[in-house]
Design an enzyme around this catalytic site. Structure first.
Site, PDB file in Angstrom:
ATOM      1  N   HIS A 242       4.521  -9.426  10.761  1.00 25.77           N
ATOM      2  CA  HIS A 242       3.298  -8.633  10.825  1.00 25.77           C
ATOM      3  C   HIS A 242       2.436  -8.697   9.550  1.00 25.77           C
ATOM      4  O   HIS A 242       1.337  -9.231   9.568  1.00 25.77           O
ATOM      5  CB  HIS A 242       3.638  -7.151  11.066  1.00 25.77           C
ATOM      6  CG  HIS A 242       4.523  -6.888  12.234  1.00 25.77           C
ATOM      7  ND1 HIS A 242       4.078  -6.937  13.547  1.00 25.77           N
ATOM      8  CD2 HIS A 242       5.826  -6.561  12.298  1.00 25.77           C
ATOM      9  CE1 HIS A 242       5.084  -6.633  14.367  1.00 25.77           C
ATOM     10  NE2 HIS A 242       6.159  -6.400  13.637  1.00 25.77           N
TER      11      HIS A 242
HETATM   12  O1  RIB Z   1       4.423  -2.228  13.443  1.00 29.24           O
HETATM   13  C1  RIB Z   1       4.630  -3.136  12.390  1.00 29.24           C
HETATM   14  C2  RIB Z   1       4.309  -2.492  11.082  1.00 29.24           C
HETATM   15  O2  RIB Z   1       5.160  -1.374  10.875  1.00 29.24           O
HETATM   16  C3  RIB Z   1       4.570  -3.422   9.882  1.00 29.24           C
HETATM   17  O3  RIB Z   1       3.692  -3.093   8.837  1.00 29.24           O
HETATM   18  C4  RIB Z   1       5.976  -3.083   9.507  1.00 29.24           C
HETATM   19  O4  RIB Z   1       6.261  -3.345   8.132  1.00 29.24           O
HETATM   20  C5  RIB Z   1       5.999  -1.613   9.758  1.00 29.24           C
HETATM   21  O5  RIB Z   1       5.429  -0.975   8.604  1.00 29.24           O
END
Ligand code: RIB
Ligand code: CA
Length: 314
Positions: A242
């Site tokens: 992500h």
């Molecule tokens: O949903 C994914 C996000 O939530 C990313 O930033 C992961 O690190 C968590 O913080």
């Protein structure tokens, strides 16, 4: 193009890789400081983990500021089931050399932005938006100093990853997300619809591991652990990477496709709190407030990440 940048994060393996990608890319990212927030794991751990990444990258000079230990008005929700007890399971933990600054992250954001020129600072937001929302509430004039916010959060077609309708970063602090999304700054928003296209497959992780330097080996270790939960949950080949998408956008925006949209956050319903209503087809008259990123060249992303991690081999 070099962007004066502050990274706000809750490491988390993917935040950690985002920090390493930024620290490997000084031509594009002039990293002024790192602020940490409670999210994947409690604040003490996200702060330690961010300091560890600065150690790993040989940047013990990087100012790291601890921020908010809980959302603006809700109780903290964490994600140890996904990230492990340390938040960065997959590598051994050490007591970092990189110091934690005495100043609170919110004060650092207010002070730094207040002194900055108009539209001169880029914010890369990788966790719940509590720190930035708190800074804007404390000093609304800082909004004019922000050149752009690149944030990971929300979802449209992918649905939620922590509840059926909410992505984790927005779910943790919906009120903060609502304030930031409506602050008037240029926002590039990366939701699950794009991050679920960048899966850390075995082949991609092996390629990173094969670089052989300590940063790449640590990255491969973190990704191997990070994969375990999501591959079962989505029966996918690898976990979505992500947060590094925010940094990759700053370095190579041509890897991404986005569309101006209105994104609004549910803050009232218990059932759908943190849901992001993305008006992709402009079916309402709500004004567009973000560039909603919905496509990425995944191979190009991993080529970039691998090429930049190789730089730590010098
Ligand atoms: O949903 C994914 C996000 O939530 C990313 O930033 C992961 O690190 C968590 O913080
Ligand atoms: Ca994160």
């Amino acid at each position: 193009m070099t962007y004066k940048t502050i990274i706000d994060c809750d490491p988390g393996q993917d935040d950690a890789v985002g920090l390493l990608l930024a620290l490997a890319s000084p031509e594009e990212i002039e990293l002024l400081g790192v602020t940490t927030v409670a999210g994947n794991v409690p604040l003490e751990l996200t702060t330690r983990n961010a300091r560890m990444m600065c150690d790993l990258a040989g940047r013990c000079d990087m100012p790291v500021f601890a921020g908010c230990s809980k959302p603006i008005r809700r109780e903290l929700v964490t994600a140890e089931a996904i990230h492990g007890e340390t938040g960065i399971n997959g590598i051994d933990i050490w007591d970092p050399i990189t110091p934690q600054q005495a100043e609170h992250a919110v004060s650092y954001l207010v002070d730094t932005l207040t002194k900055a020129d108009d539209a001169s600072i880029t914010l890369a937001m990788m966790g719940p938006l509590t720190n930035l929302a708190s800074a804007i509430k404390k000093a609304p004039s800082i909004v004019a100093k922000i050149e752009r916010i690149v944030l990971m959060g929300g979802a449209m077609r992918e649905g939620g990853n922590r509840t059926p309708s909410a992505e984790f970063n927005i779910l943790v602090d919906p009120e903060a997300a609502d304030l930031v999304l409506n602050c008037g700054c240029p926002i590039i928003q990366m939701g699950l619809d794009v991050t679920h296209q960048v899966l850390s497959t075995r082949e991609r992780v092996q390629r990173i591991k094969g670089l052989g330097n300590s940063v790449a080996i640590a990255t491969a270790g973190m990704l191997s652990f990070f994969d375990s939960f999501d591959t079962k949950k989505y029966s996918s080949e690898g976990a979505p990477l992500h947060d590094p998408c925010t940094i990759a956008w700053l370095i190579r925006p041509e890897l991404f496709v986005s569309k101006r949209c209105n994104v609004s956050v549910e803050t009232v319903s218990d059932l759908t709190a943190g849901h992001t209503a993305v008006d992709f087809w402009h079916v309402t008259d709500r004004p567009a407030n973000v560039d909603w990123v919905y496509e990425i060249d995944a191979d190009g992303f991993y080529d970039l990440l691998t090429e930049r991690l190789e730089r730590f081999g010098g």
